[in-house]
Design a protein around this motif. Sequence first.
Motif, mmCIF file in Angstrom:
data_model
loop_
_atom_site.group_PDB
_atom_site.id
_atom_site.type_symbol
_atom_site.label_atom_id
_atom_site.label_comp_id
_atom_site.label_asym_id
_atom_site.label_seq_id
_atom_site.Cartn_x
_atom_site.Cartn_y
_atom_site.Cartn_z
ATOM 1 N N THR A 75 9.623 -4.685 -4.755
ATOM 2 C CA THR A 75 9.613 -5.956 -4.025
ATOM 3 C C THR A 75 9.785 -5.728 -2.537
ATOM 4 O OG1 THR A 75 10.645 -8.134 -3.839
ATOM 5 C CG2 THR A 75 12.135 -6.316 -4.305
ATOM 6 N N HIS A 76 9.242 -6.667 -1.738
ATOM 7 C CA HIS A 76 9.672 -6.667 -0.343
ATOM 8 C C HIS A 76 10.379 -7.974 -0.020
ATOM 9 C CE1 HIS A 76 5.050 -6.176 -0.040
ATOM 10 N NE2 HIS A 76 5.285 -7.367 -0.497
ATOM 11 N N ASP A 77 10.844 -8.676 -1.052
ATOM 12 C CA ASP A 77 11.545 -9.947 -0.849
ATOM 13 C C ASP A 77 12.982 -9.671 -0.352
ATOM 14 O OD1 ASP A 77 12.810 -12.377 -1.049
ATOM 15 O OD2 ASP A 77 11.990 -12.859 -3.030
ATOM 16 N N GLY A 102 0.800 -1.224 0.000
ATOM 17 C CA GLY A 102 0.000 0.000 0.000
ATOM 18 C C GLY A 102 0.829 1.268 0.000
ATOM 19 N N SER A 103 2.163 1.149 -0.041
ATOM 20 C CA SER A 103 2.999 2.355 0.026
ATOM 21 C C SER A 103 3.092 3.079 -1.326
ATOM 22 C CB SER A 103 4.398 2.016 0.551
ATOM 23 O OG SER A 103 4.984 1.018 -0.233
ATOM 24 N N GLY A 104 2.642 2.427 -2.408
ATOM 25 C CA GLY A 104 2.599 3.119 -3.702
ATOM 26 C C GLY A 104 3.554 2.575 -4.750
ATOM 27 N N LYS A 105 4.179 1.421 -4.479
ATOM 28 C CA LYS A 105 5.187 0.888 -5.402
ATOM 29 C C LYS A 105 4.586 0.543 -6.778
ATOM 30 C CE LYS A 105 6.193 -2.594 -2.718
ATOM 31 N NZ LYS A 105 5.133 -2.438 -1.689
HETATM 32 N N1 LIG Z 1 -7.275 2.022 -8.843
HETATM 33 C C1 LIG Z 1 -7.203 2.445 -7.571
HETATM 34 N N2 LIG Z 1 -8.186 3.170 -7.017
HETATM 35 C C2 LIG Z 1 -8.108 3.630 -5.747
HETATM 36 N N3 LIG Z 1 -7.062 3.403 -4.928
HETATM 37 C C3 LIG Z 1 -6.052 2.674 -5.421
HETATM 38 C C4 LIG Z 1 -6.059 2.152 -6.757
HETATM 39 N N4 LIG Z 1 -4.906 1.458 -6.964
HETATM 40 C C5 LIG Z 1 -4.215 1.541 -5.802
HETATM 41 N N5 LIG Z 1 -4.900 2.268 -4.892
HETATM 42 C C6 LIG Z 1 -4.447 2.578 -3.525
HETATM 43 O O1 LIG Z 1 -3.199 3.261 -3.595
HETATM 44 C C7 LIG Z 1 -2.330 2.813 -2.563
HETATM 45 C C8 LIG Z 1 -1.019 2.324 -3.170
HETATM 46 O O2 LIG Z 1 -1.274 1.115 -3.878
HETATM 47 P P1 LIG Z 1 -0.101 0.318 -4.624
HETATM 48 O O3 LIG Z 1 -0.735 -0.876 -5.279
HETATM 49 O O4 LIG Z 1 0.641 1.253 -5.477
HETATM 50 O O5 LIG Z 1 0.806 -0.125 -3.380
HETATM 51 P P2 LIG Z 1 2.018 -1.170 -3.314
HETATM 52 O O6 LIG Z 1 3.076 -0.534 -2.487
HETATM 53 O O7 LIG Z 1 2.368 -1.618 -4.677
HETATM 54 O O8 LIG Z 1 1.345 -2.369 -2.511
HETATM 55 P P3 LIG Z 1 1.606 -3.976 -2.659
HETATM 56 O O9 LIG Z 1 2.982 -4.209 -2.111
HETATM 57 O O10 LIG Z 1 0.510 -4.543 -1.799
HETATM 58 O O11 LIG Z 1 1.438 -4.298 -4.111
HETATM 59 C C9 LIG Z 1 -3.087 1.757 -1.775
HETATM 60 O O12 LIG Z 1 -3.615 2.312 -0.612
HETATM 61 C C10 LIG Z 1 -4.196 1.320 -2.727
HETATM 62 O O13 LIG Z 1 -5.350 0.910 -2.013
#
Ligand SMILES: Nc1ncnc2c1ncn2[C@@H]1O[C@H](COP(=O)(O)OP(=O)(O)OP(=O)(O)O)[C@@H](O)[C@H]1O
Length: 225
Positions: free
Chosen positions: A201-203, A44-47
Amino acid sequence: MKQMILRDIHKIYNASKPNAFHALKAINIEIEKGEIVILKGVSGSGKSTLLSLMGGLSKPSSGDMIVEEENIAKLPDILSSRYRHEKIGFIFQSFNLLNGLSVEQNVQAPLMLSHLSHTYIEEKVMRALDIANIAHKKRQRVSDLSGGEKQRCAIARALVMNPPIILADEPTANLDTQNSRLFIEMLDTFKALGKTVVVATHDVLFEEAKAIDRYIHMKDGEIIP
Ligand SMILES: Nc1ncnc2c1ncn2[C@@H]1O[C@H](COP(=O)(O)OP(=O)(O)OP(=O)(O)O)[C@@H](O)[C@H]1O
């Protein structure tokens, strides 16, 4: 030479709606050509959001993204798809392959709309299969491959257009330790080929990799030191 410059990037999902969500906030990143970068951060950090912007799969709400001197932040869709086709090789955790087709057919897929000769396409496909160590399975259906083999097929498909940039989203999430290590070793090959690579990644196994030049840590949509 800079491969990618991101300036003050914001991404707001569902902007101007009650459920608006500010997923990326004031992101500034510069990535050199040939650099291998790991994006780290909790779920959920935005990666993934950041990778999808870099890959032209979605657009930032504001900010500039300069890739090889072209600002891709506001490209019309037709040019975004050309950008993806020419510049980006994607590798996903779920592989995103066409299960009913053979390895070779999957790797050929990105070339099918080109006007290249059959012989040239075959050469490009064979080279990508060789680099990804999956040439010996080229006639096998993807549904009959192991997870590690599917990943190698996905790598060959990502390489077949010879893109300068490889983007990988949790590429080892569905692999066992041995196959994860094989993927991580592949970073050396990408480096030798001069590819610019960004892996989300978080691996923790990635911490063993010598090819990695830099870690970027993300938290709540921001880059943290
Ligand atoms: N299409 C969308 N609509 C609304 N919110 C979104 C959408 N896509 C992602 N988010 C939100 O944006 C934030 C970042 O999501 P993102 O998938 O970029 O995180 P991540 O770091 O890749 O997480 P993970 O490791 O679980 O894949 C999250 O809180 C997610 O719920």
